[in-house]
Write an enzyme that holds these catalytic residues in place. Structure first.
Site, short mmCIF file in Angstrom:
data_model
loop_
_atom_site.label_atom_id
_atom_site.label_comp_id
_atom_site.label_asym_id
_atom_site.label_seq_id
_atom_site.Cartn_x
_atom_site.Cartn_y
_atom_site.Cartn_z
N ARG A 17 37.33 45.26 45.47
CA ARG A 17 35.97 45.45 45.24
C ARG A 17 35.63 46.19 46.44
O ARG A 17 34.30 47.11 46.28
CB ARG A 17 35.38 44.80 43.78
CG ARG A 17 35.99 45.51 42.54
CD ARG A 17 35.90 43.86 41.80
NE ARG A 17 36.66 42.55 41.78
CZ ARG A 17 38.21 43.01 41.67
NH1 ARG A 17 38.57 44.00 40.86
NH2 ARG A 17 39.26 42.42 42.04
N LYS B 8 48.21 39.83 67.93
CA LYS B 8 47.34 38.97 68.84
C LYS B 8 46.89 37.90 69.36
O LYS B 8 46.64 37.78 71.16
CB LYS B 8 47.66 40.56 70.22
CG LYS B 8 48.36 41.47 69.78
CD LYS B 8 48.08 42.57 70.09
CE LYS B 8 49.52 43.60 69.56
NZ LYS B 8 48.73 45.12 70.45
N ARG C 299 34.33 40.88 56.69
CA ARG C 299 34.96 39.14 55.12
C ARG C 299 35.86 38.67 56.15
O ARG C 299 36.91 39.17 56.97
CB ARG C 299 35.77 40.19 54.18
CG ARG C 299 36.31 39.26 53.13
CD ARG C 299 36.35 39.77 51.97
NE ARG C 299 35.51 39.51 51.17
CZ ARG C 299 35.54 39.43 49.81
NH1 ARG C 299 36.96 40.36 49.16
NH2 ARG C 299 34.94 40.10 49.23
C1 NCD Z 1 35.08 37.31 44.88
C2 NCD Z 1 34.85 37.10 46.48
O1 NCD Z 1 36.02 37.70 47.72
O2 NCD Z 1 34.53 35.77 47.21
N1 NCD Z 1 35.69 38.62 45.04
C3 NCD Z 1 34.57 39.72 45.39
O3 NCD Z 1 34.43 39.96 46.22
N2 NCD Z 1 34.17 40.72 44.28
C4 NCD Z 1 35.17 36.28 44.13
C5 NCD Z 1 36.63 35.27 44.50
O4 NCD Z 1 37.54 35.57 44.80
O5 NCD Z 1 36.16 35.13 43.37
#
Ligand code: NCD
Length: 304
Positions: A54, A84, A105
């Protein structure tokens, strides 16, 4: 409107800042359907060192709806960082030459902050370890406001993995800008960090900790359920000891107020029974769409 710079923590925003993003997201409901070219020529780089469905796809959908372009990687193995051994700093110093904004992320706490320190372009934290997930908190606040017609005055339960779940950390801190009362419901080993509880109390929020789902769902307006974050447990036996302990089934929904809503950042595993999906309280698949308009608002306020 004042442009947003980086968005690393929900605490980078005060109530006014949050409300302005939620207001802009409301305006984006129409733009999302019509599409626009407000961000034509702008480029968003998505650097996902961790799994996502998402967050990454809604950021991409948001950017495309605003006329911008997207690039990046969704799999650390295919990047030089994974394949690498390139450092995060070098990755950022490279990607900033290719894009106008970086969405990152990463499995480590503090990673997004580090990235922003090395970046000359704005950085958005799309999940840093078990620490924070500010854009999820914004879409959660947007959803609460949309489904309940406001945030002030609500009683909200945050449930599940409050220790390793980054969404509840950001949401708890975001909610403390509003006049709400909060129930925290988690297995003993997964209770909310004391520092976040103290932060909420310092902001004048009434906080109650409860130890069962039954206690969490009763008498509240919003039940925010989360997945036990299996991948973050240092010892898999600790996960085995708590898994399946906190679940919402039809019997729990029958204890809820009729006008209450159930939210979940998703993905769910077994903490939310599929039978609950067809109840009027289940709003988590509608909540997914808030991710598009909220992220359109954030990108437009950063780059527009
Ligand atoms: C969450 C996350 O990545 O922290 N997912 C998200 O971004 N909707 C929640 C999860 O992974 O449980």
């Amino acid at each position: 409107m004042k442009p947003l710079n980086d968005l690393i923590s929900i605490q980078d925003l005060d109530r006014d800042g949050i409300d302005r993003i939620l207001g802009k997201a409301t305006e984006m409901e129409a733009v999302a359907k019509e599409r626009s070219d407000d961000l034509k020529g702008k480029i968003m780089a998505c650097l996902f060192f961790e799994a996502s469905t998402r967050t990454r796809l809604s950021f991409e959908s948001a950017m495309i709806r605003l006329g911008g372009g997207v690039l990046g990687f969704a799999d650390v193995i295919s990047s030089s960082a994974g394949g690498k051994g390139e450092t995060l700093a070098d990755t950022i110093r490279t990607v900033e030459k290719y894009a106008d904004v970086i969405v990152i992320r990463h499995p480590l706490d503090g990673s997004a902050r580090v990235a922003s320190e090395f970046s000359s372009i704005p950085v958005i934290n799309a999940g840093s370890g078990s620490e924070e997930h500010p854009t999820q908190a914004l879409l959660d606040l947007y959803s609460i406001n949309k489904f309940k017609g406001g945030i002030d005055g609500l009683r909200i339960s945050l449930c599940g993995d409050l220790r390793y779940g980054r969404t509840v950390h950001s949401l708890g801190m975001g909610l403390s800008n509003y006049d709400v009362s909060i129930k925290l419901a988690a297995p003993d080993a997964l209770r909310m960090k004391p520092a976040i509880i103290e932060e909420m109390i310092a902001k004048g929020i009434e906080v109650e900790e409860v130890a069962s789902i039954e206690a969490a769902v009763q008498g509240v307006d919003v039940v925010y359920m989360t997945r036990i974050q299996k991948e973050r447990f240092p010892d898999i036996r600790e996960y085995e000891a708590v898994k399946g302990k906190f679940r919402i089934g039809l019997e729990d929904v029958s204890l809820m107020r009729k006008d209450a809503v159930i939210l979940h950042p998703l993905p769910r595993v077994d903490e939310l029974s599929a039978e609950v999906d067809s109840t009027p309280q289940a709003k988590y698949f509608e909540q997914v769409y808030s991710g598009v308009v909220t992220r359109m608002a954030i990108l437009s306020m950063m780059l527009g």
